[in-house]
Write a protein that holds these residues in place. Structure first.
Motif, mmCIF file in Angstrom:
data_model
loop_
_atom_site.group_PDB
_atom_site.id
_atom_site.type_symbol
_atom_site.label_atom_id
_atom_site.label_comp_id
_atom_site.label_asym_id
_atom_site.label_seq_id
_atom_site.Cartn_x
_atom_site.Cartn_y
_atom_site.Cartn_z
ATOM 1 N N GLU A 107 0.822 -1.229 0.000
ATOM 2 C CA GLU A 107 0.000 0.000 0.000
ATOM 3 C C GLU A 107 0.848 1.267 0.000
ATOM 4 N N ASP A 119 -6.156 -8.638 11.610
ATOM 5 C CA ASP A 119 -6.431 -7.488 10.743
ATOM 6 C C ASP A 119 -7.817 -6.939 11.048
ATOM 7 N N PHE A 166 -18.287 -1.205 10.586
ATOM 8 C CA PHE A 166 -16.989 -1.884 10.635
ATOM 9 C C PHE A 166 -17.091 -3.162 11.464
ATOM 10 N N SER A 184 -19.315 -5.876 9.411
ATOM 11 C CA SER A 184 -18.642 -6.574 8.296
ATOM 12 C C SER A 184 -17.712 -7.666 8.794
HETATM 13 N N1 LIG Z 1 -16.192 1.120 5.826
HETATM 14 C C1 LIG Z 1 -15.500 -0.040 5.890
HETATM 15 N N2 LIG Z 1 -14.165 0.001 5.606
HETATM 16 C C2 LIG Z 1 -13.515 -1.178 5.707
HETATM 17 C C3 LIG Z 1 -14.120 -2.384 6.048
HETATM 18 N N3 LIG Z 1 -13.178 -3.374 6.039
HETATM 19 C C4 LIG Z 1 -12.015 -2.777 5.709
HETATM 20 N N4 LIG Z 1 -12.227 -1.462 5.528
HETATM 21 C C5 LIG Z 1 -11.209 -0.480 5.206
HETATM 22 C C6 LIG Z 1 -10.089 -0.443 6.212
HETATM 23 C C7 LIG Z 1 -8.945 -0.059 5.372
HETATM 24 O O1 LIG Z 1 -8.914 1.348 5.194
HETATM 25 C C8 LIG Z 1 -9.223 -0.718 4.022
HETATM 26 C C9 LIG Z 1 -8.592 -2.059 3.778
HETATM 27 O O2 LIG Z 1 -8.103 -2.614 4.914
HETATM 28 P P1 LIG Z 1 -6.939 -3.764 4.822
HETATM 29 O O3 LIG Z 1 -6.363 -3.848 6.193
HETATM 30 O O4 LIG Z 1 -7.672 -4.999 4.387
HETATM 31 O O5 LIG Z 1 -5.965 -3.287 3.775
HETATM 32 O O6 LIG Z 1 -10.639 -0.870 3.974
HETATM 33 C C10 LIG Z 1 -15.525 -2.367 6.320
HETATM 34 O O7 LIG Z 1 -16.134 -3.386 6.621
HETATM 35 N N5 LIG Z 1 -16.167 -1.175 6.216
#
Ligand SMILES: Nc1nc2c(ncn2[C@H]2C[C@H](O)[C@@H](COP(=O)(O)O)O2)c(=O)[nH]1
Ligand code: MN
Length: 177
Positions: A80, A142, A166, A169
């Motif tokens: 990233e 994570d 968040f 999910s």
């Molecule tokens: N609004 C949401 N954003 C989310 C969710 N899952 C991940 N994310 C965001 C967090 C990071 O900014 C990016 C990817 O995260 P990684 O650690 O996988 O690179 O996406 C969610 O459920 N809702």
């Protein structure tokens, strides 16, 4: 750093510095998920990976290679620094996200001596393909780290529930206790 017994030659040092400067960009890549929700002073990708590495460090599970988990945590989002932090809301197809990140990891690790290039690229690939118990556990870290951060932002803003999506999910039952 490279082994002291075999000092890097001129180009090797320049390439290592290029690698470290690229990785240093992670300190300035804000986590997109928080940016999209207008969180003030959102954490960076390196902030996220640092706490995941600490979470791995304090893990007690005799079935897991803890050192490997720490390494996986520190490498998993390294691409990233070049690709940026792609969030689900960006609707980038996962094949395209994988292609960009794979290319970035090749570009990054190309700057390292062969043994380190192989080690870091294989760590990234292990996490990306979820091909080990350690990689699957770090994927759970994570998600745990993200919802812990969400709860901290809700506390800081005194707005409980503002970042509920968040949690939702990641609500799928985690296969490990
Ligand atoms: N609004 C949401 N954003 C989310 C969710 N899952 C991940 N994310 C965001 C967090 C990071 O900014 C990016 C990817 O995260 P990684 O650690 O996988 O690179 O996406 C969610 O459920 N809702
Ligand atoms: Mn991550």
């Amino acid at each position: 750093m490279a082994s002291a017994s075999v000092p890097l030659a001129g180009r090797g040092v320049r390439d290592l510095l290029r690698f470290l400067r690229l990785v240093g960009q992670l300190k300035r890549v804000p986590r997109t998920g928080w940016v999209y929700r207008n969180v003030e002073r959102p954490e960076s990708v390196s902030d996220h990976m640092y706490r995941m590495a600490v979470m791995a460090l304090v893990t007690k599970d005799e079935h897991l290679n803890k050192d490997r988990c720490v390494r996986l945590a520190l490498v998993h989002d390294m691409a990233e620094c070049i690709v940026g932090d792609i969030a689900p809301a960006d609707n980038i197809p996962k094949e395209e996200k994988h292609r960009r990140e794979e290319e970035a990891m090749k570009q990054l690790t190309r700057l390292l001596p062969e043994d380190l290039r192989k080690e870091l690229y294989e760590l990234w690939e292990e996490y990306e393909t979820q091909s080990s118990a350690e990689a699957r556990f770090v994927k759970q870290l994570d998600q745990c780290e993200m919802i812990l951060q969400a709860s901290e932002y809700e506390d800081l803003e005194n707005k409980p529930g503002r970042l509920q999506d968040f949690y939702d999910s990641t609500a799928a039952p985690l296969p490990r206790p």
